[in-house]
Design an enzyme around this catalytic site. Structure first.
Site, PDB file in Angstrom:
ATOM      1  N   SER A  50     -30.580 -20.022 -30.149  1.00 37.74           N
ATOM      2  CA  SER A  50     -29.945 -18.541 -29.836  1.00 37.74           C
ATOM      3  C   SER A  50     -28.858 -18.741 -28.603  1.00 37.74           C
ATOM      4  O   SER A  50     -28.098 -17.584 -28.455  1.00 37.74           O
ATOM      5  CB  SER A  50     -31.061 -17.775 -29.311  1.00 37.74           C
ATOM      6  OG  SER A  50     -31.684 -18.324 -28.346  1.00 37.74           O
ATOM      7  N   TYR A  53     -25.962 -24.965 -26.456  1.00 40.69           N
ATOM      8  CA  TYR A  53     -25.626 -25.933 -27.440  1.00 40.69           C
ATOM      9  C   TYR A  53     -26.377 -25.610 -28.854  1.00 40.69           C
ATOM     10  O   TYR A  53     -25.753 -26.069 -29.844  1.00 40.69           O
ATOM     11  CB  TYR A  53     -26.059 -27.382 -26.987  1.00 40.69           C
ATOM     12  CG  TYR A  53     -24.995 -28.002 -26.152  1.00 40.69           C
ATOM     13  CD1 TYR A  53     -23.887 -28.198 -26.756  1.00 40.69           C
ATOM     14  CD2 TYR A  53     -25.186 -28.161 -24.877  1.00 40.69           C
ATOM     15  CE1 TYR A  53     -22.703 -28.613 -25.798  1.00 40.69           C
ATOM     16  CE2 TYR A  53     -24.257 -28.683 -24.016  1.00 40.69           C
ATOM     17  CZ  TYR A  53     -23.031 -29.033 -24.782  1.00 40.69           C
ATOM     18  OH  TYR A  53     -21.895 -29.394 -23.687  1.00 40.69           O
ATOM     19  N   TYR A 235     -30.892 -35.744 -11.837  1.00 36.87           N
ATOM     20  CA  TYR A 235     -30.714 -35.625 -13.011  1.00 36.87           C
ATOM     21  C   TYR A 235     -31.075 -37.054 -13.742  1.00 36.87           C
ATOM     22  O   TYR A 235     -32.250 -37.155 -14.105  1.00 36.87           O
ATOM     23  CB  TYR A 235     -29.319 -35.263 -13.781  1.00 36.87           C
ATOM     24  CG  TYR A 235     -29.527 -34.522 -14.990  1.00 36.87           C
ATOM     25  CD1 TYR A 235     -29.736 -33.338 -15.218  1.00 36.87           C
ATOM     26  CD2 TYR A 235     -29.809 -35.537 -16.099  1.00 36.87           C
ATOM     27  CE1 TYR A 235     -29.856 -32.749 -16.514  1.00 36.87           C
ATOM     28  CE2 TYR A 235     -29.739 -35.108 -17.385  1.00 36.87           C
ATOM     29  CZ  TYR A 235     -30.022 -33.539 -17.791  1.00 36.87           C
ATOM     30  OH  TYR A 235     -30.152 -33.137 -18.702  1.00 36.87           O
TER      31      TYR A 235
HETATM   32  P1  NAD Z   1     -30.306 -22.816 -23.287  1.00 40.12           P
HETATM   33  O1  NAD Z   1     -30.832 -22.288 -22.223  1.00 40.12           O
HETATM   34  O2  NAD Z   1     -28.542 -22.262 -23.471  1.00 40.12           O
HETATM   35  O3  NAD Z   1     -30.921 -22.942 -24.564  1.00 40.12           O
HETATM   36  C1  NAD Z   1     -32.208 -23.168 -24.873  1.00 40.12           C
HETATM   37  C2  NAD Z   1     -32.598 -22.479 -26.560  1.00 40.12           C
HETATM   38  O4  NAD Z   1     -34.056 -22.822 -26.378  1.00 40.12           O
HETATM   39  C3  NAD Z   1     -32.527 -21.090 -26.375  1.00 40.12           C
HETATM   40  O5  NAD Z   1     -32.296 -20.829 -27.781  1.00 40.12           O
HETATM   41  C4  NAD Z   1     -34.251 -20.640 -26.169  1.00 40.12           C
HETATM   42  O6  NAD Z   1     -34.463 -19.239 -26.759  1.00 40.12           O
HETATM   43  C5  NAD Z   1     -34.997 -21.974 -26.646  1.00 40.12           C
HETATM   44  N1  NAD Z   1     -36.230 -21.876 -26.184  1.00 40.12           N
HETATM   45  C6  NAD Z   1     -36.538 -22.015 -25.105  1.00 40.12           C
HETATM   46  N2  NAD Z   1     -38.091 -22.191 -25.074  1.00 40.12           N
HETATM   47  C7  NAD Z   1     -38.558 -21.911 -26.059  1.00 40.12           C
HETATM   48  C8  NAD Z   1     -39.637 -22.011 -27.122  1.00 40.12           C
HETATM   49  N3  NAD Z   1     -40.837 -22.339 -26.244  1.00 40.12           N
HETATM   50  N4  NAD Z   1     -39.654 -21.885 -28.420  1.00 40.12           N
HETATM   51  C9  NAD Z   1     -38.368 -21.663 -29.069  1.00 40.12           C
HETATM   52  N5  NAD Z   1     -37.293 -21.593 -28.579  1.00 40.12           N
HETATM   53  C10 NAD Z   1     -37.266 -21.828 -27.088  1.00 40.12           C
HETATM   54  O7  NAD Z   1     -29.992 -24.253 -23.034  1.00 40.12           O
HETATM   55  P2  NAD Z   1     -28.690 -25.544 -23.557  1.00 40.12           P
HETATM   56  O8  NAD Z   1     -28.251 -25.565 -21.862  1.00 40.12           O
HETATM   57  O9  NAD Z   1     -27.848 -25.353 -24.446  1.00 40.12           O
HETATM   58  O10 NAD Z   1     -29.709 -26.881 -23.466  1.00 40.12           O
HETATM   59  C11 NAD Z   1     -29.976 -27.135 -24.821  1.00 40.12           C
HETATM   60  C12 NAD Z   1     -30.151 -28.905 -24.875  1.00 40.12           C
HETATM   61  O11 NAD Z   1     -28.860 -29.433 -24.384  1.00 40.12           O
HETATM   62  C13 NAD Z   1     -31.014 -29.368 -23.754  1.00 40.12           C
HETATM   63  O12 NAD Z   1     -31.866 -30.526 -24.348  1.00 40.12           O
HETATM   64  C14 NAD Z   1     -30.187 -29.672 -22.577  1.00 40.12           C
HETATM   65  O13 NAD Z   1     -30.745 -30.772 -21.822  1.00 40.12           O
HETATM   66  C15 NAD Z   1     -29.099 -30.331 -23.571  1.00 40.12           C
HETATM   67  N6  NAD Z   1     -27.802 -30.331 -22.748  1.00 40.12           N
HETATM   68  C16 NAD Z   1     -27.361 -29.513 -21.885  1.00 40.12           C
HETATM   69  C17 NAD Z   1     -26.067 -29.605 -21.167  1.00 40.12           C
HETATM   70  C18 NAD Z   1     -25.556 -28.428 -20.240  1.00 40.12           C
HETATM   71  O14 NAD Z   1     -24.753 -28.463 -19.470  1.00 40.12           O
HETATM   72  N7  NAD Z   1     -26.049 -27.279 -20.406  1.00 40.12           N
HETATM   73  C19 NAD Z   1     -25.374 -30.669 -21.259  1.00 40.12           C
HETATM   74  C20 NAD Z   1     -25.866 -31.589 -22.100  1.00 40.12           C
HETATM   75  C21 NAD Z   1     -27.032 -31.536 -22.582  1.00 40.12           C
END
Ligand code: NAD
Length: 395
Positions: A50, A53, A235
């Protein structure tokens, strides 16, 4: 109602439905402006679909490859008096755009860590989609209830074996200050691995395989981050880094399970971007503000959608360049030597006084508000907006 942002630190308790829709549309427009990759999946499951990423990972296959997408997330629906969370509005907008293109797009709102939500997804895949050929796992969560024991585990962002003191940004006051974080306990390390490691990703793949709803040759991807040395104590070498090591170990096991049908599993190391998850990490918002200024100046700036477009087009399409540890590296531009040398130099000099001159803090702020649908061109924020928007939920 007139919807305005209500922010405190890394939290915004309101979201704008039309703004979120405009944000989703921007991402769809980006994908459509790019050449269509040749070998796109047709039936995609995104866990954590939602925001951030995961949202981009749903938009790219749908609007670049015409894929059917099932999105799983945990979002707050709206009431007549209270806005939904941004991910709800993003998903409503994505589904509406997919429907307009004649594409299947439905969603499951619930706890992805639970057995019940996995079973619900499998029922829907069997009934309406057919075998899944791509599973993207993009959860970021502060807690997880173990589906077997019922025990609740919490993740935390802490260093291991040392107290970490580093420059930080107070985003409310626009001031550079300092943060000190004590070393994590063994329990906190184990809790973070349980929540943010790869155990649940593997449980999803096991459940899909057992139910016979994964296509032969299916691909699965989960996301990680490495970043610069200055953030390593919090991190890469901290509690979250331990969880990411576990994610890579899980990836190797998942690869083993998928290989017999020609399937593949990857960890993709992505660039630092502003998301709800990353804005909660100490030190990282200041690093991102400095990084963005330099990457924008160099014409290298990317948000989630550009990164994930590149992942599908250049890496998952026809084979992929992997690093020595077998990972996809979308962070190649962030980690370029000249970019990192510049950031390290600015890091030494940055203070509250020169924050705006030396970093893109304004860009960071705008990016943060955009996550909640604020500050988008073409949206009339003075107009009444109906907070009720529907998502096609699989029950
Ligand atoms: P975000 O907070 O934008 O998205 C998290 C998603 O997880 C949302 O869709 C939320 O609804 C869902 N979610 C959370 N708990 C849940 C549950 N219990 N059941 C169902 N859905 C649930 O996060 P993001 O930053 O896009 O991170 C996603 C991945 O990318 C992670 O593994 C993060 O470590 C990795 N990542 C992020 C970055 C960054 O800079 N943001 C960089 C590299 C990697």
């Amino acid at each position: 109602m007139i919807i305005v942002p209500k922010t405190r630190g890394f939290i915004c308790t309101t979201a704008h439905p039309d703004g979120c829709a405009a944000h989703v549309q921007e991402q769809i427009d980006h994908v459509r402006s790019r050449p269509q990759p040749g070998n796109m999946p047709k039936n995609v499951l995104v866990v954590g679909a939602s925001t951030g990423y995961g949202l981009a990972s749903r938009i790219v296959p749908a609007f670049s490859g015409g894929a059917s997408t099932l999105g799983v997330f945990f979002e707050k629906p709206p009431t007549e008096r209270k806005t939904a969370s941004a991910g709800w509005y993003n998903s409503a907008a994505l589904e509406a755009a997919a429907r307009a293109d004649g594409l299947y797009a439905r969603s499951i709102n619930g706890d992805a860590f639970s057995g019940e939500i996995k079973r619900r997804a499998i029922r829907e895949i069997s009934a309406s989609m057919g075998p899944i050929d791509c599973v993207v796992y993009s959860l970021a969560s502060p807690r997880r209830t173990d589906p077997q024991s019922g025990e609740v585990y919490r993740s935390c962002l802490k260093p291991i074996g040392q107290t970490y003191t580093q420059k930080n940004i107070n985003t409310d006051k626009a001031e550079v200050d300092e943060v000190t974080i004590e070393s994590a306990s063994d329990e906190e390390i184990a809790g973070t691995v349980k929540v943010m490691g790869g155990e649940d990703w593997e449980l999803w793949i096991d459940a899909l395989l057992e139910a016979g709803v994964l296509a032969d040759g299916a691909t699965s991807v989960a996301y990680s981050y490495i970043g610069p040395e200055l953030t390593w104590p919090i991190y890469k070498e901290g509690t979250i880094g331990r969880a990411k090591i576990h994610l890579e170990e899980s990836c190797a096991r998942i690869r083993g399970k998928l290989e017999s049908t020609g399937g593949r599993a990857f960890v993709s190391v992505n660039k630092a971007v502003v998301t709800q998850a990353s804005s909660a990490i100490p030190v990282v918002p200041l690093y991102i503000s400095i990084l963005f200024k330099k990457m924008k100046e160099e014409g290298l700036h990317e948000d989630c959608i550009e990164q994930i477009q590149r992942m599908f087009a250049d890496h998952l399409d026809n084979g992929t360049q992997l690093d020595d540890a077998g990972r996809i590296r979308l962070d190649d531009r962030e980690m370029r030597e000249d970019i990192q040398a510049h950031v390290a130099g600015v890091w030494q000099q940055i203070t509250s006084g020169n924050l705006r001159e030396l970093s893109d803090f304004e860009g960071y702020r705008k990016n943060f508000l955009k996550l909640f649908g604020f500050g988008l061109a073409g949206v009339d924020y003075d107009a009444e907006s109906d907070p009720l928007r529907s998502v096609d939920l699989v029950e």
